[in-house]
Design a protein around this motif. Sequence first.
Motif, PDB file in Angstrom:
ATOM      1  N   ARG A  21      14.585  35.032  55.367  1.00 47.22           N
ATOM      2  CA  ARG A  21      13.518  34.992  54.353  1.00 47.22           C
ATOM      3  C   ARG A  21      14.079  35.309  52.986  1.00 47.22           C
ATOM      4  NH1 ARG A  21       8.602  38.313  57.248  1.00 47.22           N
ATOM      5  NH2 ARG A  21       7.945  36.644  58.648  1.00 47.22           N
ATOM      6  N   GLY A  22      15.152  36.073  52.967  1.00 50.73           N
ATOM      7  CA  GLY A  22      15.800  36.444  51.723  1.00 50.73           C
ATOM      8  C   GLY A  22      17.081  37.195  52.011  1.00 50.73           C
ATOM      9  N   VAL A  23      17.996  37.154  51.054  1.00 44.67           N
ATOM     10  CA  VAL A  23      19.265  37.877  51.160  1.00 44.67           C
ATOM     11  C   VAL A  23      19.403  38.702  49.892  1.00 44.67           C
ATOM     12  CG1 VAL A  23      21.773  37.678  51.408  1.00 44.67           C
ATOM     13  CG2 VAL A  23      20.269  35.986  52.502  1.00 44.67           C
ATOM     14  N   PHE A  39      27.952  48.814  48.168  1.00 45.40           N
ATOM     15  CA  PHE A  39      26.605  48.265  48.247  1.00 45.40           C
ATOM     16  C   PHE A  39      26.348  47.799  49.675  1.00 45.40           C
ATOM     17  CE2 PHE A  39      29.243  44.712  46.708  1.00 45.40           C
ATOM     18  CZ  PHE A  39      29.005  43.749  47.680  1.00 45.40           C
ATOM     19  N   ALA A  40      25.078  47.561  49.975  1.00 43.70           N
ATOM     20  CA  ALA A  40      24.688  46.988  51.256  1.00 43.70           C
ATOM     21  C   ALA A  40      24.245  45.555  51.009  1.00 43.70           C
ATOM     22  CB  ALA A  40      23.551  47.779  51.877  1.00 43.70           C
ATOM     23  N   ALA A  41      24.692  44.642  51.843  1.00 43.01           N
ATOM     24  CA  ALA A  41      24.241  43.249  51.795  1.00 43.01           C
ATOM     25  C   ALA A  41      23.353  43.033  53.020  1.00 43.01           C
ATOM     26  CB  ALA A  41      25.431  42.297  51.810  1.00 43.01           C
ATOM     27  N   LEU A  42      22.088  42.661  52.775  1.00 42.24           N
ATOM     28  CA  LEU A  42      21.097  42.570  53.842  1.00 42.24           C
ATOM     29  C   LEU A  42      20.398  41.222  53.826  1.00 42.24           C
ATOM     30  CD1 LEU A  42      19.565  46.052  53.088  1.00 42.24           C
ATOM     31  CD2 LEU A  42      20.981  45.486  55.066  1.00 42.24           C
ATOM     32  N   ALA A  43      20.033  40.754  55.017  1.00 40.83           N
ATOM     33  CA  ALA A  43      19.258  39.527  55.152  1.00 40.83           C
ATOM     34  C   ALA A  43      17.968  39.850  55.895  1.00 40.83           C
ATOM     35  CB  ALA A  43      20.047  38.472  55.918  1.00 40.83           C
ATOM     36  N   GLY A  44      16.846  39.439  55.331  1.00 42.95           N
ATOM     37  CA  GLY A  44      15.551  39.672  55.950  1.00 42.95           C
ATOM     38  C   GLY A  44      15.130  38.489  56.795  1.00 42.95           C
ATOM     39  N   PHE A  45      14.611  38.778  57.983  1.00 43.29           N
ATOM     40  CA  PHE A  45      14.158  37.741  58.906  1.00 43.29           C
ATOM     41  C   PHE A  45      12.755  38.055  59.390  1.00 43.29           C
ATOM     42  CE2 PHE A  45      18.694  37.202  59.105  1.00 43.29           C
ATOM     43  CZ  PHE A  45      18.879  35.845  59.305  1.00 43.29           C
ATOM     44  N   GLY A  46      12.066  37.027  59.891  1.00 39.79           N
ATOM     45  CA  GLY A  46      10.744  37.190  60.468  1.00 39.79           C
ATOM     46  C   GLY A  46      10.805  37.892  61.813  1.00 39.79           C
ATOM     47  N   PRO A 105      24.205  32.409  53.644  1.00 38.27           N
ATOM     48  CA  PRO A 105      23.644  32.245  52.287  1.00 38.27           C
ATOM     49  C   PRO A 105      23.948  33.450  51.387  1.00 38.27           C
ATOM     50  CG  PRO A 105      22.031  31.644  53.962  1.00 38.27           C
ATOM     51  CD  PRO A 105      23.196  32.247  54.687  1.00 38.27           C
ATOM     52  N   PRO A 106      24.171  33.196  50.102  1.00 35.86           N
ATOM     53  CA  PRO A 106      24.484  34.278  49.161  1.00 35.86           C
ATOM     54  C   PRO A 106      23.235  35.075  48.793  1.00 35.86           C
ATOM     55  CG  PRO A 106      24.312  32.218  47.985  1.00 35.86           C
ATOM     56  CD  PRO A 106      24.185  31.883  49.452  1.00 35.86           C
ATOM     57  N   PRO A 107      23.423  36.241  48.168  1.00 35.15           N
ATOM     58  CA  PRO A 107      22.271  37.044  47.767  1.00 35.15           C
ATOM     59  C   PRO A 107      21.479  36.377  46.645  1.00 35.15           C
ATOM     60  CG  PRO A 107      24.287  37.986  46.895  1.00 35.15           C
ATOM     61  CD  PRO A 107      24.693  36.867  47.807  1.00 35.15           C
ATOM     62  N   GLU A 108      20.171  36.644  46.684  1.00 36.47           N
ATOM     63  CA  GLU A 108      19.268  36.141  45.654  1.00 36.47           C
ATOM     64  C   GLU A 108      18.803  37.267  44.743  1.00 36.47           C
ATOM     65  OE1 GLU A 108      16.611  35.278  48.663  1.00 36.47           O
ATOM     66  OE2 GLU A 108      17.544  33.390  49.242  1.00 36.47           O
ATOM     67  N   ILE A 109      18.926  38.506  45.223  1.00 39.55           N
ATOM     68  CA  ILE A 109      18.401  39.658  44.502  1.00 39.55           C
ATOM     69  C   ILE A 109      19.381  40.824  44.617  1.00 39.55           C
ATOM     70  CG2 ILE A 109      17.073  40.439  46.513  1.00 39.55           C
ATOM     71  CD1 ILE A 109      14.899  41.394  44.537  1.00 39.55           C
ATOM     72  N   SER A 110      19.425  41.646  43.583  1.00 34.45           N
ATOM     73  CA  SER A 110      20.249  42.850  43.570  1.00 34.45           C
ATOM     74  C   SER A 110      19.365  43.990  43.080  1.00 34.45           C
ATOM     75  CB  SER A 110      21.446  42.671  42.635  1.00 34.45           C
ATOM     76  OG  SER A 110      22.187  43.864  42.519  1.00 34.45           O
TER      77      SER A 110
END
Length: 134
Positions: A21-23, A39-46, A105-110
């Motif tokens: 949903r977002g990275v 930093f933490a790199a996280l990916a959100g899923f349903g 996929p790369p991050p969209e938000i920081s």
Amino acid sequence: MSRTASCSCGQLSIVLEGEPRGVGICHCFACQRRTGSVFAALAGFGPSYNVSGIATEYVRTGDQGARFRFRFCPVCGTNLFHTEEGYEARSVAVAVGCFADPDFPPPEISVYHCRRHAWVSLPFGVNIHDKNPA
């Protein structure tokens, strides 16, 4: 499409359906300490995911009062995923590095950019927030 993320030793894994949903990247001090990185790199899923293995849990209260339940492998210590209490049925956040996929996929938000190490560069176009926008 399904994706699998796993800990270093392979004892704990999570299989997720669909695209994230977002990275995002979080530079807060809690994420820096939790990951042992800057930093933490996280990916959100349903909600469609399946966990295999045994996890140790740690609950932390965020700056705005939300409680997050982090799951670690008790064997190798990898922090694999977390959920927000009260929203477990809606989403899960998974550590991007646990996918071991350089094409992820790369991050969209920081977020918590105010705590970003000065030498960390972000990809062009990342939406930057000094703190957490939520």
